[in-house]
Design a protein around this motif. Sequence first.
Motif: not given
Length: 57
Positions: A2-16
């Motif tokens: 897993r790519n942590r950067y992609v996971d971070l972007l996905r989490a930020v988008a879901i929170i948004r």
Amino acid sequence: MRNRYVDLLRAVAIIRVVTYHTLGFAWLTVAFPAMGLMFALGGSLMAASSTVPTASA
């Protein structure tokens, strides 16, 4: 792997998205376009998974 950067972007988008629908902050659509980011991440993840070799049965 897993790519942590992609996971971070996905989490930020879901929170948004959750914040937008819960609180109704209209400026969030301009500040952070989550749906476009989710489509881009989904496409890049599909492209990356198609290049991974699979085990033969």
